[in-house]
Design a protein around this motif. Structure first.
Motif, PDB file in Angstrom:
ATOM      1  N   ILE A  11       0.673  -1.167   0.154  1.00 51.06           N
ATOM      2  CA  ILE A  11      -0.024  -0.020  -0.129  1.00 51.06           C
ATOM      3  C   ILE A  11       0.852   1.116  -0.129  1.00 51.06           C
ATOM      4  O   ILE A  11       1.651   1.400   0.958  1.00 51.06           O
ATOM      5  N   TYR A 308     -10.570  -5.051   1.962  1.00 49.68           N
ATOM      6  CA  TYR A 308     -11.368  -5.214   3.164  1.00 49.68           C
ATOM      7  C   TYR A 308     -10.409  -4.708   4.300  1.00 49.68           C
ATOM      8  O   TYR A 308      -9.435  -4.433   4.312  1.00 49.68           O
ATOM      9  N   ASN A 309     -11.009  -4.120   5.526  1.00 48.96           N
ATOM     10  CA  ASN A 309     -10.347  -4.161   6.918  1.00 48.96           C
ATOM     11  C   ASN A 309     -10.543  -5.542   7.731  1.00 48.96           C
ATOM     12  O   ASN A 309     -11.022  -6.439   7.273  1.00 48.96           O
ATOM     13  N   ASN A 311     -12.309  -6.323   9.941  1.00 53.71           N
ATOM     14  CA  ASN A 311     -13.631  -6.988  10.311  1.00 53.71           C
ATOM     15  C   ASN A 311     -14.226  -7.437   8.933  1.00 53.71           C
ATOM     16  O   ASN A 311     -15.389  -7.820   9.076  1.00 53.71           O
ATOM     17  N   LEU A 314     -16.384  -4.678   3.512  1.00 50.24           N
ATOM     18  CA  LEU A 314     -15.624  -4.458   2.122  1.00 50.24           C
ATOM     19  C   LEU A 314     -15.570  -2.914   1.982  1.00 50.24           C
ATOM     20  O   LEU A 314     -16.736  -2.073   1.927  1.00 50.24           O
ATOM     21  N   LEU A 315     -14.289  -2.439   1.930  1.00 48.90           N
ATOM     22  CA  LEU A 315     -14.236  -0.880   1.906  1.00 48.90           C
ATOM     23  C   LEU A 315     -14.306  -0.278   0.502  1.00 48.90           C
ATOM     24  O   LEU A 315     -14.762   0.931   0.312  1.00 48.90           O
ATOM     25  N   ALA A 316     -13.672  -0.898  -0.341  1.00 53.53           N
ATOM     26  CA  ALA A 316     -13.617  -0.385  -1.753  1.00 53.53           C
ATOM     27  C   ALA A 316     -13.520  -1.706  -2.721  1.00 53.53           C
ATOM     28  O   ALA A 316     -13.318  -2.894  -2.228  1.00 53.53           O
ATOM     29  N   VAL A 317     -13.838  -1.504  -3.958  1.00 54.58           N
ATOM     30  CA  VAL A 317     -13.894  -2.542  -4.719  1.00 54.58           C
ATOM     31  C   VAL A 317     -13.438  -2.012  -6.090  1.00 54.58           C
ATOM     32  O   VAL A 317     -13.836  -0.725  -6.644  1.00 54.58           O
ATOM     33  N   LEU A 338      -6.885   4.353  -5.718  1.00 49.47           N
ATOM     34  CA  LEU A 338      -7.990   4.529  -4.897  1.00 49.47           C
ATOM     35  C   LEU A 338      -7.665   6.048  -4.405  1.00 49.47           C
ATOM     36  O   LEU A 338      -6.970   6.324  -3.890  1.00 49.47           O
TER      37      LEU A 338
ATOM     38  N   ILE B  14     -13.672   2.116  -6.634  1.00 50.75           N
ATOM     39  CA  ILE B  14     -14.405   3.023  -5.953  1.00 50.75           C
ATOM     40  C   ILE B  14     -14.744   2.481  -4.594  1.00 50.75           C
ATOM     41  O   ILE B  14     -14.586   1.259  -3.898  1.00 50.75           O
ATOM     42  N   LEU B  15     -15.121   3.768  -3.431  1.00 47.77           N
ATOM     43  CA  LEU B  15     -15.532   3.004  -2.277  1.00 47.77           C
ATOM     44  C   LEU B  15     -17.049   2.437  -2.162  1.00 47.77           C
ATOM     45  O   LEU B  15     -17.758   3.271  -3.115  1.00 47.77           O
ATOM     46  N   THR B  16     -16.879   1.671  -1.397  1.00 50.21           N
ATOM     47  CA  THR B  16     -18.341   1.005  -1.277  1.00 50.21           C
ATOM     48  C   THR B  16     -19.235   2.017  -0.280  1.00 50.21           C
ATOM     49  O   THR B  16     -18.757   2.805   0.141  1.00 50.21           O
ATOM     50  N   LYS B  18     -20.404   0.916   2.444  1.00 53.62           N
ATOM     51  CA  LYS B  18     -19.665   0.715   3.697  1.00 53.62           C
ATOM     52  C   LYS B  18     -18.499   1.430   4.033  1.00 53.62           C
ATOM     53  O   LYS B  18     -18.111   2.206   4.935  1.00 53.62           O
ATOM     54  N   GLY B  19     -17.692   1.465   2.901  1.00 50.80           N
ATOM     55  CA  GLY B  19     -16.471   2.216   2.906  1.00 50.80           C
ATOM     56  C   GLY B  19     -16.606   3.740   3.362  1.00 50.80           C
ATOM     57  O   GLY B  19     -15.678   4.481   4.072  1.00 50.80           O
ATOM     58  N   LEU B  22     -17.522   4.055   7.007  1.00 46.85           N
ATOM     59  CA  LEU B  22     -16.393   4.067   7.754  1.00 46.85           C
ATOM     60  C   LEU B  22     -15.481   5.235   7.704  1.00 46.85           C
ATOM     61  O   LEU B  22     -14.942   5.651   8.624  1.00 46.85           O
ATOM     62  N   SER B  29     -11.564   2.801  11.545  1.00 41.99           N
ATOM     63  CA  SER B  29     -12.191   1.548  10.934  1.00 41.99           C
ATOM     64  C   SER B  29     -11.865   1.460   9.549  1.00 41.99           C
ATOM     65  O   SER B  29     -12.023   0.171   9.198  1.00 41.99           O
ATOM     66  N   PHE B  30     -11.564   2.523   8.795  1.00 38.35           N
ATOM     67  CA  PHE B  30     -11.453   2.583   7.416  1.00 38.35           C
ATOM     68  C   PHE B  30      -9.834   2.365   7.414  1.00 38.35           C
ATOM     69  O   PHE B  30      -9.151   3.202   7.104  1.00 38.35           O
ATOM     70  N   LYS B  31      -9.558   1.241   7.343  1.00 37.92           N
ATOM     71  CA  LYS B  31      -7.962   0.494   7.151  1.00 37.92           C
ATOM     72  C   LYS B  31      -8.067  -0.577   6.291  1.00 37.92           C
ATOM     73  O   LYS B  31      -8.520  -1.798   6.692  1.00 37.92           O
ATOM     74  N   ILE B  32      -7.564  -0.332   5.180  1.00 37.07           N
ATOM     75  CA  ILE B  32      -7.524  -1.613   3.941  1.00 37.07           C
ATOM     76  C   ILE B  32      -6.291  -2.540   4.607  1.00 37.07           C
ATOM     77  O   ILE B  32      -5.135  -1.981   4.908  1.00 37.07           O
ATOM     78  N   PHE B  71     -19.988  -1.289  -8.769  1.00 40.50           N
ATOM     79  CA  PHE B  71     -20.996  -0.597  -7.960  1.00 40.50           C
ATOM     80  C   PHE B  71     -20.927  -0.688  -6.538  1.00 40.50           C
ATOM     81  O   PHE B  71     -20.203  -1.541  -6.007  1.00 40.50           O
ATOM     82  N   GLU B  74     -22.121  -3.062  -1.064  1.00 41.75           N
ATOM     83  CA  GLU B  74     -21.106  -4.154  -0.743  1.00 41.75           C
ATOM     84  C   GLU B  74     -21.880  -5.163  -0.830  1.00 41.75           C
ATOM     85  O   GLU B  74     -21.201  -6.456  -0.686  1.00 41.75           O
ATOM     86  N   ILE B  77     -21.924  -7.010  -4.550  1.00 47.30           N
ATOM     87  CA  ILE B  77     -20.563  -6.980  -5.364  1.00 47.30           C
ATOM     88  C   ILE B  77     -19.700  -8.153  -4.508  1.00 47.30           C
ATOM     89  O   ILE B  77     -19.929  -8.360  -3.188  1.00 47.30           O
ATOM     90  N   MET B  78     -18.731  -8.706  -5.213  1.00 45.94           N
ATOM     91  CA  MET B  78     -17.669  -9.578  -4.426  1.00 45.94           C
ATOM     92  C   MET B  78     -18.665 -10.576  -3.797  1.00 45.94           C
ATOM     93  O   MET B  78     -18.409 -11.266  -2.907  1.00 45.94           O
ATOM     94  N   GLU B 153     -18.171  -4.600  15.642  1.00 45.46           N
ATOM     95  CA  GLU B 153     -18.886  -4.517  14.290  1.00 45.46           C
ATOM     96  C   GLU B 153     -20.091  -5.274  14.445  1.00 45.46           C
ATOM     97  O   GLU B 153     -21.248  -4.821  14.104  1.00 45.46           O
TER      98      GLU B 153
END
Lengths: 340, 219
Positions: A11, A308-309, A311, A314-317, A338, B14-16, B18-19, B22, B29-32, B71, B74, B77-78, B153
């Motif tokens: 990252i 993902y984080n 937890n 799903l933060l980004a895709v 991103l 893109i951010l979801t 949920k992203g 957070l 909590s937004f930590k990839i 899209f 969350e 997708i996936m 969570e």
């Protein structure tokens, strides 16, 4: 089994500067200018004129910038209250910018060393410049006079309380005119200092009223600003507007500049990883692979990468533009950008 | 929603929803920290093992498929994750909820304890991280909660209340409790309401969607 943790070096954070045309629709050059009679005749019309890129009542039109006139002594507009003659829209505007730029009521607005007490401001609408204006991209045509900023001429940057400041000089797109009127050949007016101040961090252009009022032979545009302490027949803002409109095809060009912080995420799938798919079309009702050839030589097709984080949120895709074949003989490296 | 240009391999991140949530919370909590791969949109029946040109062309139709843009929901997708399994694996993880379809009466309660089949060498097991359960229309249940996973969570999701609109609700647990609504007005002139329950193994990525029917009993 389905998730893989990133290593520290996977990252990377990067900040890139991006510039684009400031005007609506990414128009590089604003050629036509429109005002709204409703706004001009309303209570704000004494302070500023909003300028649109099309007829003000057209759905696609948006405010591009606003023109205001400021005079230290309140001249050029009538007082708000007859018993306090110095408090007029023009004095309010002048003092507003003096405070914003100098941060002091004791220091007058100065144009390359020349103090001037009446000014015109062009405030670019916030939505037009994302973060700041790009120095060196300005071309402002007032009648036959072309103006730009001197960011390409100076070697040191000057800062005010409103961020960086550059002098506005005769020329275009950051390049000084070949035949400046001033003896120092800086591109200033003949005897009233620079034509204005360019404040890219706050999206402001402050024009020197004296320099513009000067005759054409002295490098001005003979603007003839009204300086009586009563409301003029034609508001001073209209004088600038008329000069913008005077050319057959007007020219107001400036670009916005934005710093975009991006996370670059490197997704690495080793040869032994991610070779089996849980896609229901790939397995039977009991979980067996649909194609027996995939037992020893499984093949999967990557279409999406999820970030993902801890937890498992799903933060980004990101999606690939075509399915990427993955099997035990292939490794995949996908770089994801991103922005936020 | 448009198709991506498939002339070159590029990514569109893109951010979801949920992203964004957070990120806005700003509590770290937004930590990839990890990633997963999926093959959403792929239909493996297009994998043609009788292709006349040989095995190199089995996936020809799949590889030519244009892919939709990402899209931000969350939950949509996936969906079908790729798994890392030993070579020679013949069975993939499956979720078993004990129901192929759920039909319960108004006011009745139900506890669902999913299991994962063919996972980690076991015929049947409970995943340590639990299961994510999403009810597509939260109005049809008066209670929808997960138990058995005590992370922040999971507790936060259980505490979320949504009223009045047709939206989904997601909870986390090793067991999922739901109680059918007693509200008659939701039925209108109908005698039953339908929605879906989607369960996802948080470790395995295995997924199952079960139709849910609420039967009207109150007059």
């Amino acid at each position: 089994m389905s998730f893989k943790r990133f290593d520290n070096e996977d990252i990377v954070i990067s900040a890139d500067s991006i510039s684009s045309p400031a005007w609506t629709g990414n128009e590089v050059r604003l050629q036509n200018f429109f005002t709204s009679s409703a706004q001009i005749d309303g209570p704000t019309g004494k302070y500023f004129y909003d300028v649109y890129n099309g007829a003000a009542d057209a759905a696609a039109s948006q405010i591009q910038f606003s023109i205001a006139y400021g005079n230290k002594d309140g001249s050029g507009s009538s007082a708000l209250n007859a018993s306090v003659a110095s408090n007029s829209p023009s004095s309010i505007i002048y003092k507003q910018y003096r405070s914003l730029i100098n941060g002091s009521e004791d220091i007058e607005l100065s144009f390359d060393g020349t103090d001037v007490t009446h000014i015109y401001s062009i405030a670019i609408q916030r939505a037009r410049y994302k973060e700041k204006l790009l120095p060196g991209s300005l071309t402002l045509q007032l009648g036959d006079l072309f103006l730009t900023d001197n960011s390409k001429e100076v070697t040191t940057q000057t800062f005010t309380d409103a961020g960086r400041v550059f002098q506005i000089i005769s020329g275009s797109a950051g390049t000084k005119t070949d035949s400046p009127k001033d003896t120092a050949a800086k591109g200033n007016s003949k005897s009233h200092g620079s034509y204005g101040l360019f404040l890219p961090d706050t999206g402001l252009i402050i024009l020197n009223g004296k320099a513009l009022d000067a005759p054409v032979s002295d490098g001005g545009v003979a603007l003839a600003s009204a300086t009586a302490s009563v409301a003029p027949a034609v508001e001073n803002m209209a004088l600038i507007y008329d000069k913008l409109e005077a050319p057959t095809n007007g020219n107001f060009t400036v670009r916005s500049e934005e710093t975009v912080s991006s996370n670059y995420v490197f997704v690495r799938a080793r040869n032994s990883e991610f070779n089996y798919s849980t896609n229901p079309s790939n397995i039977t009702g009991s979980g067996e692979l649909r194609h027996s050839s995939m037992i020893d030589s499984p093949q999967s097709y990557i279409t999406a990468v999820g970030l993902y984080n801890d937890n498992n949120d799903l933060l980004a895709v990101s999606k690939l533009s075509r399915p990427l074949l993955k099997d035990f003989t292939k490794e995949a490296l996908v770089r994801i950008k991103l922005d936020y | 929603m448009g198709y991506l240009n498939n002339a070159v391999v590029t990514v569109d991140a893109i951010l979801t929803k949920k992203g964004r949530e957070l990120l806005a919370r700003g509590d770290g909590s937004f930590k990839i920290t990890q990633f997963a791969l999926s093959d959403d949109e792929i239909d493996y029946t297009l994998y043609n093992t009788t292709h006349p040109s040989g095995s190199s062309f089995y996936g020809e139709a799949i590889e030519a498929m244009p892919i939709l843009e990402a899209f931000p929901d969350e939950n949509q997708i996936m969906k079908y994750k790729l798994a890392t399994l030993p070579r020679g694996t013949s069975k993939l993880p499956l979720l078993e909820a004990g129901y192929s379809a759920i039909r319960i009466k108004q006011g009745a309660s139900l506890a669902i304890t999913p299991q994962t089949l063919n996972y980690l060498g076991a015929t049947s097991t409970f995943e340590a991280a639990g299961y994510t359960a999403t009810i597509a229309d939260v109005r049809v249940v008066s209670n929808f909660s997960g138990v058995g996973v005590n992370t922040e969570e999971a507790e936060r999701l259980n505490a979320v209340t949504t009223a009045g609109t047709n939206v989904s609700k997601t909870v986390i647990g090793t067991s999922i409790n739901l109680t059918a609504t007693t509200v008659n007005t939701l039925f209108g002139s109908r005698t039953q309401l339908q929605t879906t329950l989607t369960l996802v193994g948080r470790d395995s990525g295995a997924r199952i969607t079960i139709p849910v029917t609420i039967i009207k009993v109150n007059n």
